[in-house]
Design a protein around this motif. Structure first.
Motif, PDB file in Angstrom:
ATOM      1  N   LEU B  35       0.823  -1.217   0.000  1.00 27.65           N
ATOM      2  CA  LEU B  35       0.000   0.000   0.000  1.00 27.65           C
ATOM      3  C   LEU B  35       0.853   1.261   0.000  1.00 27.65           C
ATOM      4  O   LEU B  35       0.440   2.285  -0.528  1.00 27.65           O
ATOM      5  N   ASP B  36       2.058   1.180   0.586  1.00 22.68           N
ATOM      6  CA  ASP B  36       2.938   2.350   0.614  1.00 22.68           C
ATOM      7  C   ASP B  36       3.996   2.316  -0.476  1.00 22.68           C
ATOM      8  O   ASP B  36       4.848   3.205  -0.528  1.00 22.68           O
ATOM      9  N   ALA B  37       3.972   1.308  -1.324  1.00 21.73           N
ATOM     10  CA  ALA B  37       5.039   1.128  -2.321  1.00 21.73           C
ATOM     11  C   ALA B  37       6.393   1.260  -1.645  1.00 21.73           C
ATOM     12  O   ALA B  37       7.271   1.992  -2.084  1.00 21.73           O
ATOM     13  N   ASP B  38       6.571   0.527  -0.561  1.00 18.37           N
ATOM     14  CA  ASP B  38       7.789   0.606   0.251  1.00 18.37           C
ATOM     15  C   ASP B  38       8.669  -0.599  -0.068  1.00 18.37           C
ATOM     16  O   ASP B  38       8.455  -1.703   0.421  1.00 18.37           O
ATOM     17  N   ARG B 118      -7.355   0.704  -2.771  1.00 18.64           N
ATOM     18  CA  ARG B 118      -6.590   0.655  -1.511  1.00 18.64           C
ATOM     19  C   ARG B 118      -7.434   0.169  -0.333  1.00 18.64           C
ATOM     20  O   ARG B 118      -6.995  -0.704   0.414  1.00 18.64           O
ATOM     21  N   PRO B 119      -8.635   0.736  -0.138  1.00 20.57           N
ATOM     22  CA  PRO B 119      -9.421   0.301   1.031  1.00 20.57           C
ATOM     23  C   PRO B 119      -9.666  -1.204   1.035  1.00 20.57           C
ATOM     24  O   PRO B 119      -9.608  -1.843   2.091  1.00 20.57           O
ATOM     25  N   ALA B 120      -9.919  -1.769  -0.141  1.00 24.03           N
ATOM     26  CA  ALA B 120     -10.177  -3.214  -0.207  1.00 24.03           C
ATOM     27  C   ALA B 120      -8.947  -4.000   0.250  1.00 24.03           C
ATOM     28  O   ALA B 120      -9.062  -4.976   0.992  1.00 24.03           O
ATOM     29  N   PHE B 121      -7.756  -3.562  -0.162  1.00 19.70           N
ATOM     30  CA  PHE B 121      -6.553  -4.309   0.221  1.00 19.70           C
ATOM     31  C   PHE B 121      -6.158  -4.060   1.673  1.00 19.70           C
ATOM     32  O   PHE B 121      -5.617  -4.938   2.337  1.00 19.70           O
ATOM     33  N   LEU B 122      -6.426  -2.830   2.142  1.00 19.74           N
ATOM     34  CA  LEU B 122      -6.191  -2.547   3.558  1.00 19.74           C
ATOM     35  C   LEU B 122      -7.037  -3.499   4.406  1.00 19.74           C
ATOM     36  O   LEU B 122      -6.551  -4.136   5.357  1.00 19.74           O
ATOM     37  N   ARG B 159     -15.969 -12.083   0.498  1.00 24.55           N
ATOM     38  CA  ARG B 159     -16.761 -10.911   0.105  1.00 24.55           C
ATOM     39  C   ARG B 159     -15.866  -9.818  -0.476  1.00 24.55           C
ATOM     40  O   ARG B 159     -16.181  -9.200  -1.487  1.00 24.55           O
ATOM     41  N   LEU B 160     -14.723  -9.563   0.192  1.00 22.69           N
ATOM     42  CA  LEU B 160     -13.787  -8.551  -0.304  1.00 22.69           C
ATOM     43  C   LEU B 160     -13.313  -8.911  -1.707  1.00 22.69           C
ATOM     44  O   LEU B 160     -13.189  -8.054  -2.580  1.00 22.69           O
ATOM     45  N   HIS B 161     -13.055 -10.190  -1.898  1.00 23.99           N
ATOM     46  CA  HIS B 161     -12.543 -10.671  -3.174  1.00 23.99           C
ATOM     47  C   HIS B 161     -13.576 -10.431  -4.276  1.00 23.99           C
ATOM     48  O   HIS B 161     -13.248  -9.940  -5.357  1.00 23.99           O
ATOM     49  N   THR B 179      -2.754  -3.191 -14.563  1.00 24.45           N
ATOM     50  CA  THR B 179      -3.179  -3.069 -13.169  1.00 24.45           C
ATOM     51  C   THR B 179      -4.244  -4.104 -12.836  1.00 24.45           C
ATOM     52  O   THR B 179      -4.241  -4.680 -11.743  1.00 24.45           O
ATOM     53  N   ALA B 180      -5.130  -4.362 -13.799  1.00 26.12           N
ATOM     54  CA  ALA B 180      -6.166  -5.389 -13.561  1.00 26.12           C
ATOM     55  C   ALA B 180      -5.520  -6.752 -13.286  1.00 26.12           C
ATOM     56  O   ALA B 180      -5.978  -7.504 -12.419  1.00 26.12           O
ATOM     57  N   ILE B 181      -4.450  -7.062 -14.019  1.00 27.50           N
ATOM     58  CA  ILE B 181      -3.744  -8.338 -13.797  1.00 27.50           C
ATOM     59  C   ILE B 181      -3.156  -8.370 -12.381  1.00 27.50           C
ATOM     60  O   ILE B 181      -3.308  -9.350 -11.646  1.00 27.50           O
ATOM     61  N   ASP B 182      -2.486  -7.275 -12.012  1.00 29.85           N
ATOM     62  CA  ASP B 182      -1.900  -7.217 -10.658  1.00 29.85           C
ATOM     63  C   ASP B 182      -2.973  -7.421  -9.592  1.00 29.85           C
ATOM     64  O   ASP B 182      -2.796  -8.182  -8.639  1.00 29.85           O
ATOM     65  N   ILE B 183      -4.069  -6.709  -9.756  1.00 26.34           N
ATOM     66  CA  ILE B 183      -5.140  -6.765  -8.743  1.00 26.34           C
ATOM     67  C   ILE B 183      -5.742  -8.173  -8.677  1.00 26.34           C
ATOM     68  O   ILE B 183      -6.050  -8.686  -7.596  1.00 26.34           O
ATOM     69  N   THR B 184      -5.906  -8.790  -9.857  1.00 30.71           N
ATOM     70  CA  THR B 184      -6.444 -10.149  -9.896  1.00 30.71           C
ATOM     71  C   THR B 184      -5.540 -11.105  -9.118  1.00 30.71           C
ATOM     72  O   THR B 184      -6.016 -11.904  -8.294  1.00 30.71           O
TER      73      THR B 184
END
Lengths: 220, 220
Positions: B35-38, B118-122, B159-161, B179-184
């Motif tokens: 989430l922070d690209a750290d 972001r909220p979904a992954f958080l 549910r989040l998924h 980005t869709a691939i990454d998120i998937t």
């Protein structure tokens, strides 16, 4: 006692080989179901996965009975433990074939895989069948050379997987995000199938030579 | 002999609990890295996975030594076998945290996850940490009620998924296919992490009650 013990171990090994054959046939059917949008074949694969799960269960029970009744040490202990791990890999490979069938089912009567990426999945299906067939041979023969070849053979799957992403990311990908999601997941299922076939081969190498390549299949 | 055997089993159980804690901390760090690209945090997670693999290896060795030296039957045999399976689930959960860190690393200095999701992954990160913490408690206490709750708790992840897919498929998804691939894939990693936590809980239920829910974690 000792003799029936050796026979039981041999018989467990035959069951694993047969399990690998069944998984190969499931993967072959799943690929056809996917490419032909054949929902009857997809349902066959989905229904067939139960038998693979049951075989794994039965192999596990037999291994643990052996462990409990005998006091195997060294190679024998390692054989039994390896058998349970191979059964686990094969069971997971069966799950992955089922996942592929489920994508075919979900998109029916449409095709989940558009024309342009059909060749990649046809090829991925062939590679997957070759890998699991070879894994079966490796289980049967404990041939370390063949087991090591499987690592290289799986590179073909990784190349296909990368090629698939290139197609998805090309500027003229016309199929939108939904299809991209399906292709991403399908690509991962085939790739993981290959990883587990390599996992089986590594377990056999470890069994025969004591050399451990990596602790576990863990490619991203 | 008998006493040291019981002690050894207890100590293996403590190691599993500690392993669950480590996996939880890896998942927490991986989510922050994402989430922070750290990239420094991502590298920490990637480097830290080796220790998890080593712990799994060590637990396995200890279990198999117990199996070889003793002749455990019934509950004791089941405890040892369950311990190796739980170690395998936890090791795989560690791999999944590593995969998440690798996506963060690959997209650095960009964010792999756009603002809207972001909220979904958080939330997925929180659910994942809760699930593995509860799995650790279940290992420690063998509390069947808590183990059964984990099944329901994991519904939050599912549910989040599904919500994530809805976002990807909404008409105004502006981030393109990459980005869709990454998120998937990220969504799948979190979901599988939850599946394995449920797997741990089911193994404990089986150990305590003899009831088997399903042979293996196999949701698509």
């Amino acid at each position: 006692m000792r003799e029936s013990y050796v026979e039981e171990l041999e018989d467990i090994r035959s069951c694993l080989v047969e399990m690998a054959n069944t998984v190969g046939s499931q993967m072959s059917t799943a690929t056809t179901a996917l490419l032909d949008a054949d929902v009857a074949l997809a349902d066959l694969v989905i229904a067939g996965d139960e038998q693979i799960d049951a075989t794994r269960e039965s192999i596990d029970q037999r291994c643990f009975t052996l462990l409990a009744r005998q006091q195997p040490v060294a190679t024998d202990l390692r054989s039994i433990v390896t058998a349970t791990r191979i059964a686990s890999d094969l069971e997971r490979m069966g799950d992955l074939a089922e996942h592929i069938a489920k994508v075919a089912r979900m998109r029916f009567p449409d095709h989940a895989v558009p024309q342009e990426v059909r060749p990649a999945f046809l090829e991925a299906g062939h590679v997957a069948e070759m890998l699991v067939a070879k894994a079966g041979t490796v289980i049967a023969t404990r041939n370390v050379e063949a087991a090591r070849e499987l690592e290289t053979d799986d590179d073909a799957m990784d190349r296909l997987h990368r090629g698939l992403f290139r197609q998805l990311l090309s500027d003229d990908w016309p199929y939108g995000v939904e299809t991209a999601i399906d292709i991403t997941l399908l690509g991962r299922y085939y790739e993981r199938f290959g990883d587990h076939a390599v996992g089986v081969a590594r377990r056999v190498v470890y069994l025969v030579t004591g050399e451990r390549h990596v602790p576990e299949v863990s490619q991203p």
